[in-house]
Design an enzyme around this catalytic site. Structure first.
Site, PDB file in Angstrom:
ATOM      1  N   ASP A   1      12.814  40.137 -42.238  1.00 41.37           N
ATOM      2  CA  ASP A   1      14.103  40.230 -42.941  1.00 41.37           C
ATOM      3  C   ASP A   1      14.491  41.672 -43.262  1.00 41.37           C
ATOM      4  O   ASP A   1      15.212  41.927 -44.231  1.00 41.37           O
ATOM      5  CB  ASP A   1      14.079  39.410 -44.251  1.00 41.37           C
ATOM      6  CG  ASP A   1      13.609  37.991 -44.040  1.00 41.37           C
ATOM      7  OD1 ASP A   1      14.177  37.307 -43.175  1.00 41.37           O
ATOM      8  OD2 ASP A   1      12.664  37.562 -44.739  1.00 41.37           O
TER       9      ASP A   1
ATOM     10  N   GLY B   1      15.746  34.812 -37.954  1.00 39.63           N
ATOM     11  CA  GLY B   1      17.198  34.914 -37.951  1.00 39.63           C
ATOM     12  C   GLY B   1      17.645  36.346 -38.099  1.00 39.63           C
ATOM     13  O   GLY B   1      17.138  37.074 -38.946  1.00 39.63           O
ATOM     14  N   HIS B   2      18.576  36.776 -37.251  1.00 42.22           N
ATOM     15  CA  HIS B   2      19.140  38.111 -37.341  1.00 42.22           C
ATOM     16  C   HIS B   2      20.611  37.991 -37.702  1.00 42.22           C
ATOM     17  O   HIS B   2      21.379  37.330 -37.009  1.00 42.22           O
ATOM     18  CB  HIS B   2      18.985  38.863 -36.017  1.00 42.22           C
ATOM     19  CG  HIS B   2      17.563  39.239 -35.723  1.00 42.22           C
ATOM     20  ND1 HIS B   2      17.123  39.634 -34.487  1.00 42.22           N
ATOM     21  CD2 HIS B   2      16.474  39.282 -36.524  1.00 42.22           C
ATOM     22  CE1 HIS B   2      15.832  39.909 -34.534  1.00 42.22           C
ATOM     23  NE2 HIS B   2      15.421  39.694 -35.757  1.00 42.22           N
TER      24      HIS B   2
ATOM     25  N   GLN C   1      10.535  38.548 -37.143  1.00 42.33           N
ATOM     26  CA  GLN C   1       9.644  38.616 -38.303  1.00 42.33           C
ATOM     27  C   GLN C   1       9.207  40.074 -38.560  1.00 42.33           C
ATOM     28  O   GLN C   1       9.941  40.997 -38.264  1.00 42.33           O
ATOM     29  CB  GLN C   1       8.439  37.678 -38.130  1.00 42.33           C
ATOM     30  CG  GLN C   1       8.785  36.210 -38.244  1.00 42.33           C
ATOM     31  CD  GLN C   1       8.945  35.534 -36.903  1.00 42.33           C
ATOM     32  OE1 GLN C   1       8.543  36.028 -35.870  1.00 42.33           O
ATOM     33  NE2 GLN C   1       9.542  34.358 -36.907  1.00 42.33           N
TER      34      GLN C   1
ATOM     35  N   LYS D   1      16.685  43.976 -38.766  1.00 43.33           N
ATOM     36  CA  LYS D   1      16.504  44.392 -37.369  1.00 43.33           C
ATOM     37  C   LYS D   1      17.727  44.091 -36.514  1.00 43.33           C
ATOM     38  O   LYS D   1      18.085  44.862 -35.633  1.00 43.33           O
ATOM     39  CB  LYS D   1      15.271  43.697 -36.785  1.00 43.33           C
ATOM     40  CG  LYS D   1      13.966  44.083 -37.444  1.00 43.33           C
ATOM     41  CD  LYS D   1      12.785  43.352 -36.833  1.00 43.33           C
ATOM     42  CE  LYS D   1      12.754  41.877 -37.172  1.00 43.33           C
ATOM     43  NZ  LYS D   1      12.592  41.587 -38.617  1.00 43.33           N
TER      44      LYS D   1
END
Length: 432
Positions: free
Chosen positions: A14, A41-42, A225, A17
């Site tokens: 988180d 999730g991005h 991650q 990225k």
């Protein structure tokens, strides 16, 4: 050094990225996702519009950039289709630009059933997985009983494979977890339909990358991650099921380690963590709450609130060493704009001694107490700054102190969620 760039999370994930990958993909030919699944999730914000990606590489929002999903990713076809449909509905060309390795292991319904049954059975000792089947899919891969994308195109082989696998997993679901069995026929039919959906996008990712390096193209490797969730180097067992470190970029895509190039470590200006596990600098006071609120600290995939704490230079030292960081990108500096005083954890107290490199396992880390260094805050907005030199002096001092503690140069500073709210101190590609 190679023209290529690896973007790695250096904390518990988180770190932002996706935004940085999106920013840098203007300069590359291909973006490769090399590990994890749709448990990551991005979140990208471009001109105020938010896009959340889970499997598709963040380069998809750059026209003309090829996006590849490498063999190190466990693929949930239903999640991929949903993501593709959302992007295509907003006018993004996905199908012609997305390539998928035939060696990707699949996440099928029985993996989800197993994941959720295990977490439920653990009760208060639950690890905190997303319940999306990622761990069981990686287990099947290592146990040599996984179904890969390539298996979808041989109906007879696929039928036999799934029957054998479910004979094993259904026994466990029924007799150990006392949960319903997964229907074999329905699973086979679902998998066959996935084959039709994926077939046009399957390609030899490793060979494509090899040919691109021969022609001096630029590749960006996108991690999911963060290093502290790595199954080998993280806070085991409170980790993800894949290798999240730089080395996985090679094994998870099929490129040689000598072609990885610059390693850009993404880290927040503070620290967060989702789920269970040790977190030495966690804050339980108003400051921690303020960080969470100002940073909108909720998981892009799960919506779970993130635990917040001060910047931890001790865990970051280990992360820098394991990942071989070339430079750092510090994100969410603006979240700390209102604080009158900021702290950096520079060491731990462990068993009566002061240590400057984090212990290697969760049990030891749980017993560590942070040793803080206090610095004055800047109490001034940084979100509209256009250069490192324009930042408040105390903000510059804070970033410079992080550089000194880690012996890694800061190349990018993010001062807001939008693509444009980014200060490039030194172009990462200038190292190449």
């Amino acid at each position: 050094m190679s023209n290529n760039l690896v973007v790695i999370g250096t904390q518990w994930g988180d770190e932002g990225k996706g935004k940085i990958v999106d920013l840098l993909t203007e300069r590359v030919d291909v973006v490769v996702r090399f590990q994890g699944g749709h448990n990551a999730g991005h979140t990208l914000v471009i001109d105020g519009q938010k896009t959340v990606l889970h499997l598709i590489p963040s380069g998809i929002l750059r026209d003309g950039v090829r996006c590849l999903i490498g063999n190190g990713v466990v693929l949930a076809p239903n999640a991929l289709r949903k993501e593709m449909e959302a992007l295509e509905a907003s006018g993004v060309d996905v199908r012609s630009r997305l390539g998928i390795s035939p060696a990707c292991p699949l996440i099928l319904p029985y993996h989800v059933a197993l994941d959720q049954a295990r977490e439920t059975s653990r009760g208060k000792k639950a690890i905190g997985t997303t319940g999306r089947g990622i761990g069981p899919a990686y287990e099947d891969k290592v146990a040599r009983r996984g179904v890969k994308v390539a298996d979808l195109f041989d109906a007879k082989h696929l039928q036999q494979r799934i029957e054998e696998i479910l004979d094993y997993h259904n026994f466990v679901l029924k007799n150990y977890f006392k949960c319903p069995e997964v229907d074999v026929s329905a699973t086979v039919a679902e998998a066959m339909e996935y084959g039709e959906f994926l077939e046009s996008m399957v390609c030899d990712v490793a060979e494509e990358l090899h040919q691109l390096t021969k022609s001096n193209g630029k590749i960006l490797f996108e991690g999911a991650q963060g290093m502290l969730l790595d199954v080998d180097h993280g806070t085991y067992p409170f980790v993800t099921s894949s290798n999240t470190t730089t080395g996985a970029a090679a094994s998870g895509s099929g490129i040689g380690p000598d072609q990885l190039g610059h390693v850009l470590g993404i880290t927040k200006a503070y620290t967060t963590r989702v789920g269970s596990g040790p977190f030495p600098t966690e804050l339980f006071d108003a400051i921690g709450q303020e960080m969470g609120e100002r940073g909108h600290e909720f998981g892009a995939t799960t919506g779970r609130p993130r635990r917040c704490g001060w910047f931890d230079a001790v865990t970051m030292r280990r992360s820098a060493h394991v990942n071989g960081l070339t430079s750092l990108c510090i994100t969410k500096l603006d979240v700390m704009d209102t604080l009158k005083e900021v702290k950096i954890c520079v060491a731990y107290e462990y068993n009566g001694k002061q240590v400057e490199v984090a212990p290697g396992n969760a049990e030891q880390l749980e017993k560590c107490s942070p040793v803080y260094e206090k610095l004055p805050g800047w109490c001034q907005s940084t979100s509209e700054m256009d250069s490192f030199a324009a930042l408040p002096q105390n903000a510059q001092a804070y970033l410079n102190r992080i550089t000194e503690l880690l012996d890694v140069e800061v190349s990018i500073v993010s001062v807001g969620p939008d693509r444009n709210e980014t200060l490039v101190v030194r172009d990462p590609f200038s190292w190449c």
